[in-house]
Design an enzyme around this catalytic site. Structure first.
Site, PDB file in Angstrom:
ATOM      1  N   LYS A 253      33.920  11.219  18.881  1.00 16.47           N
ATOM      2  CA  LYS A 253      32.853  11.375  17.893  1.00 16.47           C
ATOM      3  C   LYS A 253      33.445  11.481  16.491  1.00 16.47           C
ATOM      4  O   LYS A 253      34.482  12.138  16.306  1.00 16.47           O
ATOM      5  CB  LYS A 253      32.109  12.674  18.226  1.00 16.47           C
ATOM      6  CG  LYS A 253      30.649  12.693  17.868  1.00 16.47           C
ATOM      7  CD  LYS A 253      30.038  14.016  18.340  1.00 16.47           C
ATOM      8  CE  LYS A 253      28.554  14.060  18.106  1.00 16.47           C
ATOM      9  NZ  LYS A 253      27.781  13.240  19.031  1.00 16.47           N
TER      10      LYS A 253
ATOM     11  N   SER B  70      29.677  13.076  12.358  1.00 14.25           N
ATOM     12  CA  SER B  70      28.701  13.410  13.406  1.00 14.25           C
ATOM     13  C   SER B  70      28.932  14.816  13.948  1.00 14.25           C
ATOM     14  O   SER B  70      27.976  15.529  14.241  1.00 14.25           O
ATOM     15  CB  SER B  70      28.773  12.440  14.580  1.00 14.25           C
ATOM     16  OG  SER B  70      28.635  11.137  14.147  1.00 14.25           O
TER      17      SER B  70
ATOM     18  N   ASP C 142      30.184  16.610  23.632  1.00 15.40           N
ATOM     19  CA  ASP C 142      30.325  15.150  23.717  1.00 15.40           C
ATOM     20  C   ASP C 142      31.227  14.607  22.613  1.00 15.40           C
ATOM     21  O   ASP C 142      31.025  13.509  22.128  1.00 15.40           O
ATOM     22  CB  ASP C 142      28.949  14.478  23.694  1.00 15.40           C
ATOM     23  CG  ASP C 142      28.188  14.732  22.395  1.00 15.40           C
ATOM     24  OD1 ASP C 142      28.614  15.602  21.601  1.00 15.40           O
ATOM     25  OD2 ASP C 142      27.171  14.054  22.163  1.00 15.40           O
TER      26      ASP C 142
ATOM     27  N   LYS D 198      13.753   9.869  31.973  1.00 16.82           N
ATOM     28  CA  LYS D 198      13.017  10.511  30.886  1.00 16.82           C
ATOM     29  C   LYS D 198      11.652   9.818  30.740  1.00 16.82           C
ATOM     30  O   LYS D 198      11.472   8.691  31.189  1.00 16.82           O
ATOM     31  CB  LYS D 198      13.825  10.411  29.591  1.00 16.82           C
ATOM     32  CG  LYS D 198      15.051  11.324  29.652  1.00 16.82           C
ATOM     33  CD  LYS D 198      15.926  11.230  28.424  1.00 16.82           C
ATOM     34  CE  LYS D 198      15.239  11.665  27.154  1.00 16.82           C
ATOM     35  NZ  LYS D 198      16.235  11.809  26.050  1.00 16.82           N
TER      36      LYS D 198
ATOM     37  N   GLU E 101      32.277  13.800  27.968  1.00 14.13           N
ATOM     38  CA  GLU E 101      30.937  13.407  28.440  1.00 14.13           C
ATOM     39  C   GLU E 101      31.026  12.005  29.036  1.00 14.13           C
ATOM     40  O   GLU E 101      31.583  11.101  28.404  1.00 14.13           O
ATOM     41  CB  GLU E 101      29.916  13.397  27.292  1.00 14.13           C
ATOM     42  CG  GLU E 101      28.521  13.018  27.818  1.00 14.13           C
ATOM     43  CD  GLU E 101      27.462  12.872  26.729  1.00 14.13           C
ATOM     44  OE1 GLU E 101      26.606  13.752  26.607  1.00 14.13           O
ATOM     45  OE2 GLU E 101      27.512  11.858  25.996  1.00 14.13           O
TER      46      GLU E 101
ATOM     47  N   ALA F 171      18.688   0.734  27.241  1.00 17.75           N
ATOM     48  CA  ALA F 171      19.023   1.871  26.370  1.00 17.75           C
ATOM     49  C   ALA F 171      19.480   1.406  24.991  1.00 17.75           C
ATOM     50  O   ALA F 171      19.141   2.027  23.975  1.00 17.75           O
ATOM     51  CB  ALA F 171      20.100   2.735  27.015  1.00 17.75           C
TER      52      ALA F 171
ATOM     53  N   GLU G 278      16.340   0.298  23.086  1.00 16.65           N
ATOM     54  CA  GLU G 278      15.511   1.466  22.756  1.00 16.65           C
ATOM     55  C   GLU G 278      16.129   2.255  21.605  1.00 16.65           C
ATOM     56  O   GLU G 278      15.437   2.707  20.693  1.00 16.65           O
ATOM     57  CB  GLU G 278      15.363   2.349  24.005  1.00 16.65           C
ATOM     58  CG  GLU G 278      14.305   3.435  23.888  1.00 16.65           C
ATOM     59  CD  GLU G 278      14.848   4.760  23.380  1.00 16.65           C
ATOM     60  OE1 GLU G 278      14.031   5.641  23.087  1.00 16.65           O
ATOM     61  OE2 GLU G 278      16.078   4.911  23.267  1.00 16.65           O
ATOM     62  N   HIS G 279      17.474   2.396  21.655  1.00 16.45           N
ATOM     63  CA  HIS G 279      18.199   3.125  20.611  1.00 16.45           C
ATOM     64  C   HIS G 279      17.992   2.457  19.242  1.00 16.45           C
ATOM     65  O   HIS G 279      17.697   3.118  18.247  1.00 16.45           O
ATOM     66  CB  HIS G 279      19.683   3.142  20.990  1.00 16.45           C
ATOM     67  CG  HIS G 279      20.538   3.917  20.054  1.00 16.45           C
ATOM     68  ND1 HIS G 279      20.607   5.283  20.074  1.00 16.45           N
ATOM     69  CD2 HIS G 279      21.366   3.514  19.047  1.00 16.45           C
ATOM     70  CE1 HIS G 279      21.429   5.701  19.143  1.00 16.45           C
ATOM     71  NE2 HIS G 279      21.910   4.647  18.501  1.00 16.45           N
TER      72      HIS G 279
HETATM   73  P1  GTP Z   1      22.620  15.618  22.419  1.00 16.15           P
HETATM   74  O1  GTP Z   1      23.995  15.622  23.018  1.00 16.15           O
HETATM   75  O2  GTP Z   1      22.519  16.423  21.191  1.00 16.15           O
HETATM   76  O3  GTP Z   1      22.091  14.216  22.218  1.00 16.15           O
HETATM   77  O4  GTP Z   1      21.634  16.370  23.391  1.00 16.15           O
HETATM   78  P2  GTP Z   1      21.714  16.586  24.975  1.00 16.15           P
HETATM   79  O5  GTP Z   1      23.107  16.892  25.373  1.00 16.15           O
HETATM   80  O6  GTP Z   1      20.642  17.520  25.357  1.00 16.15           O
HETATM   81  O7  GTP Z   1      21.296  15.154  25.421  1.00 16.15           O
HETATM   82  P3  GTP Z   1      21.424  14.328  26.740  1.00 16.15           P
HETATM   83  O8  GTP Z   1      22.553  14.714  27.646  1.00 16.15           O
HETATM   84  O9  GTP Z   1      20.087  14.226  27.327  1.00 16.15           O
HETATM   85  O10 GTP Z   1      21.797  12.933  26.080  1.00 16.15           O
HETATM   86  C1  GTP Z   1      22.992  12.712  25.460  1.00 16.15           C
HETATM   87  C2  GTP Z   1      23.141  11.255  25.035  1.00 16.15           C
HETATM   88  O11 GTP Z   1      22.496  10.379  25.952  1.00 16.15           O
HETATM   89  C3  GTP Z   1      22.502  10.904  23.705  1.00 16.15           C
HETATM   90  O12 GTP Z   1      23.352  11.218  22.645  1.00 16.15           O
HETATM   91  C4  GTP Z   1      22.302   9.402  23.862  1.00 16.15           C
HETATM   92  O13 GTP Z   1      23.540   8.688  23.699  1.00 16.15           O
HETATM   93  C5  GTP Z   1      21.903   9.270  25.304  1.00 16.15           C
HETATM   94  N1  GTP Z   1      20.439   9.356  25.457  1.00 16.15           N
HETATM   95  C6  GTP Z   1      19.720  10.427  25.873  1.00 16.15           C
HETATM   96  N2  GTP Z   1      18.409  10.148  25.886  1.00 16.15           N
HETATM   97  C7  GTP Z   1      18.271   8.872  25.476  1.00 16.15           C
HETATM   98  C8  GTP Z   1      17.139   8.005  25.275  1.00 16.15           C
HETATM   99  O14 GTP Z   1      15.981   8.361  25.474  1.00 16.15           O
HETATM  100  N3  GTP Z   1      17.401   6.729  24.833  1.00 16.15           N
HETATM  101  C9  GTP Z   1      18.661   6.289  24.611  1.00 16.15           C
HETATM  102  N4  GTP Z   1      18.805   5.022  24.176  1.00 16.15           N
HETATM  103  N5  GTP Z   1      19.743   7.084  24.774  1.00 16.15           N
HETATM  104  C10 GTP Z   1      19.561   8.349  25.204  1.00 16.15           C
HETATM  105 MG    MG Z   2      24.884  15.943  24.783  1.00 15.64          MG
END
Ligand code: GTP
Ligand code: MG
Length: 224
Positions: free
Chosen positions: A54, A58, A81, A121, A148, A160, A163-164
């Site tokens: 990262k 970020s 991550d 999701k 991660e 994905a 969508e992103h």
């Molecule tokens: P963060 O690490 O802050 O994002 O939160 P978290 O740890 O609760 O999130 P989670 O493990 O659910 O998701 C981590 C990563 O998965 C994100 O940074 C994205 O790269 C990917 N991701 C999660 N949800 C989505 C989604 O709805 N769409 C897409 N394109 N990527 C997703």
């Molecule tokens: Mg995360």
């Protein structure tokens, strides 16, 4: 702009370097498993492997979002991550085979599993997320570093990434008709995954039951 002491800068540089080592370790593990699968299961499960550390910006933004002071110590403790690996597989069943084998290695310590494949999701996102710790051996100590792992099929990855892009294009407020279409596309990607898995299973059964038939066909073609 904030100023940092030499000590702080050095802590950040070390931390980022350790994460880089952890990623190298994980890349090696996955590459070995991928090649070994070729011998045991007669195919390579991994289509694509990509890792990244990262960026500082970020990390800083994420710490600020969490209301934490931007220090290397906080980053290591609260952001899981910093080192990330994304693995794409052709088939859903390979994802679970690969993850089981990886997580059974005695230097891989699973910290968290989020299975968005079994529990997608609401927008349709599917992927298996893991936080694991791997050891990094330094000259004076052994450090356990978080990595991660996001692992999904090619179809889930295709979905994905689109969508992103849409999510950021619309600054996180995507119009309803597009979210509906994205959901539909996720269902189609899911259908494709199931279909491909089905074909693969049939092909495997065929290979098991008729290896000799294959040879016969080859022979037949040649003799025409
Ligand atoms: P963060 O690490 O802050 O994002 O939160 P978290 O740890 O609760 O999130 P989670 O493990 O659910 O998701 C981590 C990563 O998965 C994100 O940074 C994205 O790269 C990917 N991701 C999660 N949800 C989505 C989604 O709805 N769409 C897409 N394109 N990527 C997703
Ligand atoms: Mg995360």
């Amino acid at each position: 702009m904030e100023t940092h002491t030499q000590e702080e800068v050095s802590q950040w540089v070390s931390l980022i370097t350790y994460y880089k080592f952890a990623l190298d370790e994980m890349d090696t593990k996955l590459t070995i498993l991928n090649e070994e699968f070729q011998h045991v299961h007669d195919h390579n499960p991994i289509e694509h492997l990509k890792s990244r550390v990262k960026s500082m910006e970020s990390i800083q933004r994420k710490l600020e979002r969490k209301g934490l002071e931007v220090t290397a110590e906080h980053a290591e403790q609260h952001i899981h991550d910093i080192a990330g690996v994304r693995v794409t597989c052709s088939f859903e069943s390979d994802i679970y085979k690969l993850v089981n084998i990886l997580c059974n290695q005695d230097d891989v310590h699973v910290q968290e599993v989020k299975d968005y494949i079994q529990h997608p999701k609401s927008n349709g996102y599917k992927s298996l997320h893991l936080i694991v710790q791997v050891p990094v051996f330094l000259s004076t100590e052994k450090k356990l570093m978080n990595v991660e792992i996001q692992i999904r099929t090619v179809a889930m990855d295709f979905w994905a990434s689109l969508e992103h892009k849409i999510y950021y294009k619309f600054d996180k407020t995507v119009p309803k008709h597009l979210t509906d279409e994205l959901k539909e596309a996720a269902d189609l990607a899911n259908y494709l995954d199931k279909k491909m898995e089905g074909i693969r299973t049939k092909m495997d059964k065929y290979k098991e039951s008729a290896p000799l038939l294959d040879e016969l066909f080859e022979h037949g073609e040649n003799s025409e």
